[in-house]
Design an enzyme around this catalytic site. Structure first.
Site, PDB file in Angstrom:
ATOM      1  N   HIS A   1      -0.811  -8.138   8.953  1.00 19.11           N
ATOM      2  CA  HIS A   1      -0.922  -6.734   8.539  1.00 19.11           C
ATOM      3  C   HIS A   1      -0.620  -5.751   9.675  1.00 19.11           C
ATOM      4  CE1 HIS A   1      -2.543  -8.616   5.100  1.00 19.11           C
ATOM      5  NE2 HIS A   1      -3.820  -8.649   5.441  1.00 19.11           N
TER       6      HIS A   1
ATOM      7  N   LYS B   1       0.855  -1.203   0.000  1.00 13.82           N
ATOM      8  CA  LYS B   1       0.000   0.000   0.000  1.00 13.82           C
ATOM      9  C   LYS B   1       0.884   1.244   0.000  1.00 13.82           C
ATOM     10  CE  LYS B   1      -3.946  -2.078   2.361  1.00 13.82           C
ATOM     11  NZ  LYS B   1      -5.126  -1.935   1.540  1.00 13.82           N
TER      12      LYS B   1
ATOM     13  N   LYS C   1     -14.237  -6.485  11.957  1.00 17.10           N
ATOM     14  CA  LYS C   1     -15.197  -6.483  10.845  1.00 17.10           C
ATOM     15  C   LYS C   1     -16.467  -5.797  11.307  1.00 17.10           C
ATOM     16  CE  LYS C   1     -12.765  -9.506   8.348  1.00 17.10           C
ATOM     17  NZ  LYS C   1     -12.011  -9.065   7.166  1.00 17.10           N
TER      18      LYS C   1
HETATM   19  C1  BG6 Z   1      -6.948  -9.768   4.095  1.00 18.42           C
HETATM   20  C2  BG6 Z   1      -7.821 -10.405   5.131  1.00 18.42           C
HETATM   21  O1  BG6 Z   1      -5.623 -10.198   4.238  1.00 18.42           O
HETATM   22  O2  BG6 Z   1      -7.014  -8.357   4.249  1.00 18.42           O
HETATM   23  C3  BG6 Z   1      -9.249  -9.910   5.017  1.00 18.42           C
HETATM   24  O3  BG6 Z   1      -7.797 -11.821   4.966  1.00 18.42           O
HETATM   25  C4  BG6 Z   1      -9.293  -8.404   5.051  1.00 18.42           C
HETATM   26  O4  BG6 Z   1     -10.069 -10.448   6.049  1.00 18.42           O
HETATM   27  C5  BG6 Z   1      -8.301  -7.803   4.057  1.00 18.42           C
HETATM   28  O5  BG6 Z   1     -10.612  -8.003   4.722  1.00 18.42           O
HETATM   29  C6  BG6 Z   1      -8.203  -6.301   4.248  1.00 18.42           C
HETATM   30  O6  BG6 Z   1      -7.437  -5.750   3.207  1.00 18.42           O
HETATM   31  P1  BG6 Z   1      -7.691  -4.253   2.698  1.00 18.42           P
HETATM   32  O7  BG6 Z   1      -6.623  -4.044   1.684  1.00 18.42           O
HETATM   33  O8  BG6 Z   1      -9.074  -4.210   2.146  1.00 18.42           O
HETATM   34  O9  BG6 Z   1      -7.554  -3.374   3.907  1.00 18.42           O
END
Ligand code: BG6
Length: 484
Positions: free
Chosen positions: A240, A182, A331
């Site tokens: 992440h 990103k 979520k």
């Molecule tokens: C993924 C997860 O790695 O990242 C998902 O498995 C999540 O659950 C997603 O929704 C979020 O990514 P972004 O780029 O939409 O923030």
């Protein structure tokens, strides 16, 4: 502003799982954008490999449809689309048998970069790696790309690393964490290490605490089976959020090189302290009108898996001793927002009589949406009537500041794939980093499992369970509002 995109060499990119969801939604539409940007050399080829009995024409049609469905405005460029599709090929392959491998070997060219994207479940990694060698398709210059989930605990991650290491060296393995692709995540490093302003203040003398929030509005419907076995800790925190924490907390590497950056990130993970149970809040979203709750979405009425987690972490080193890092992700929260908020300490002494408010500088780095940064500063409220102070944001929204030059279309995946072709591992996770992250997360998960910890309820569209607010209140602090 002149863009300085580093060109890539000719390549053969084989996508195992080339008909799958990720390939159709992200990888191929992303590669098409790179093609339009002039980054995909004309001689390069993308070879889809999967079980389906397709030929090249059938695959091109499938990808044309995928780009129509998932691509951006560039999909209207019919001439480019036709030229891009012409660079696609397809091989029906049996990952566990010998079918298709000889044909694939024949297709591969000499003297081009060979990259193999394992867009398949980890149980097939070993089969693919073995056959790539057996059929002499991979050599010491080839690269492989693997996706998360990279294991579900330390033991399985070690086993996966060992499977890959049996056939490829670490320099050939590109473990994707798409957060590292990103734009603003990379900007975090530019801000920290490209300015004289922030680094002197980036420590426990000036920073009170740091908040990292990754809030999503979507639920887990559609991928309930996977999610219920993972939960927010394995799905988001171990990878992440951990990456965001590392980039925020790491020492300056001697240069922006793959091992230099990854060595520093690893030191941060190793300095993370175990988290006390009362510093972890887990939650599950409730049903909301017609919209199902977490347990309905995963079709498991007795599920104890978390769709939300907040925690207070500590890094025990000289720079960060005494500075809590609060992480939260979930979520079905009120907005889709990812931010890192660096909250500076209060002024030690105010010279302004009668000013009893608490003024704090806060540097907020917005990863999405409205990528940018703002710095909350204290100024005099305009107008007569004495010295009244107010806090205002010095806002820099990149799209406004950089105008047309801001690249909003490029997806994390396409940046990362181009880095694979360039042979740049800086934005990929090293094996030891992944293992260290599991080493820290495993005992936390084992702890709540042993305690039979029941996740708290939270309303869909809220900021998470009440207890997560308490996590901060107890420390005399407050979460920043979740707002885009
Ligand atoms: C993924 C997860 O790695 O990242 C998902 O498995 C999540 O659950 C997603 O929704 C979020 O990514 P972004 O780029 O939409 O923030």
């Amino acid at each position: 502003m002149v863009s300085r995109v580093i060109p890539v060499n000719n390549f053969d990119l084989v996508i195992f799982g080339g008909t799958g969801d990720l390939a159709r939604r992200k990888i191929l539409p992303g590669l098409f954008r790179r093609f339009i940007a002039g980054q995909m050399p004309a001689e390069s080829r993308i070879i889809g490999a999967a079980r389906s009995d397709l030929d090249a024409a059938g695959y091109r049609k499938m990808i044309k449809d995928a780009i129509a469905e998932f691509g951006g405005p560039e999909k209207k460029d019919a001439t480019s689309l036709k030229a891009f599709l012409a660079q696609l090929d397809y091989i029906a392959i049996d990952a566990k048998g010998d079918g298709g491998w000889r044909e694939l070997a024949k297709l591969m060219r000499k003297n081009v970069v060979r990259a193999f994207y394992f867009s398949v479940g980890p149980s097939l990694f070993g089969d693919l790696a073995e056959r790539l060698h057996k059929h002499k398709i991979a050599d010491e210059n080839s690269r492989i790309v693997v996706e998360k989930p990279f294991g579900r605990d330390l033991e399985s991650a070690q086993a996966l690393n060992a499977t890959l290491a049996a056939h490829f060296s670490e320099k050939q393995i590109y473990r994707i964490d798409h957060y590292l692709g990103k734009e603003t995540v990379q900007n975090l490093m530019a801000v920290r290490f490209g300015n004289v302003l922030f680094e002197p203040l980036w420590n426990n003398h000036y920073i009170d605490h740091i908040q990292i929030t990754v809030a999503e509005t979507v639920g887990v419907g559609g991928r309930g089976a996977y999610y219920d076995r993972s939960g927010a800790m394995r799905d988001m925190v171990q990878n992440h959020l951990m990456q965001l924490l590392c980039l925020t907390a790491m020492e300056p590497p001697s240069q922006f090189g793959a091992d230099e950056v990854r060595d520093e990130k690893l030191k941060v993970i190793r300095a993370l302290q175990p988290v006390e149970p009362h510093h972890i809040v887990r939650g599950q979203y409730d049903p909301d009108g017609d919209s199902p709750g977490y347990r309905d979405d995963v079709e498991n009425p007795r599920s104890f898996t978390e769709s939300f987690i907040a925690m207070r972490c500590e890094i025990s080193n000289w720079r960060w001793a005494g500075v809590p890092f609060y992480l939260r992700t979930g979520k079905k929260l009120k907005e889709r927002v990812s931010t890192i908020d660096v909250v500076f300490k209060d002024l030690g002494h105010s010279i302004f009589e009668g000013d009893t408010a608490r003024h704090r500088n806060v540097l907020s780095i917005r990863l999405q949406p409205n990528e940018g940064m703002d710095l909350q500063v204290t100024i005099k409220e305009p107008g007569p009537g004495g010295m009244r102070l107010i806090d205002v944001p010095l806002d820099m929204t990149f799209a406004e500041a950089l105008g047309d030059d801001v690249d909003q279309a490029t997806d994390a995946y396409e940046r990362l794939i181009m880095d694979v072709i360039r042979g740049n591992q800086t934005l990929f996770m090293r094996g030891d980093e992944v293992e260290a992250a599991w080493q820290w997360t495993d005992p936390l998960i084992e702890g709540w499992e042993a305690r039979n910890d029941v996740p708290k309820h939270y309303e869909a569209g809220s900021a998470g369970p009440e207890d997560s607010l308490m996590l901060m209140h107890r420390d005399g602090r407050k979460w920043r509002e979740i707002k885009g």
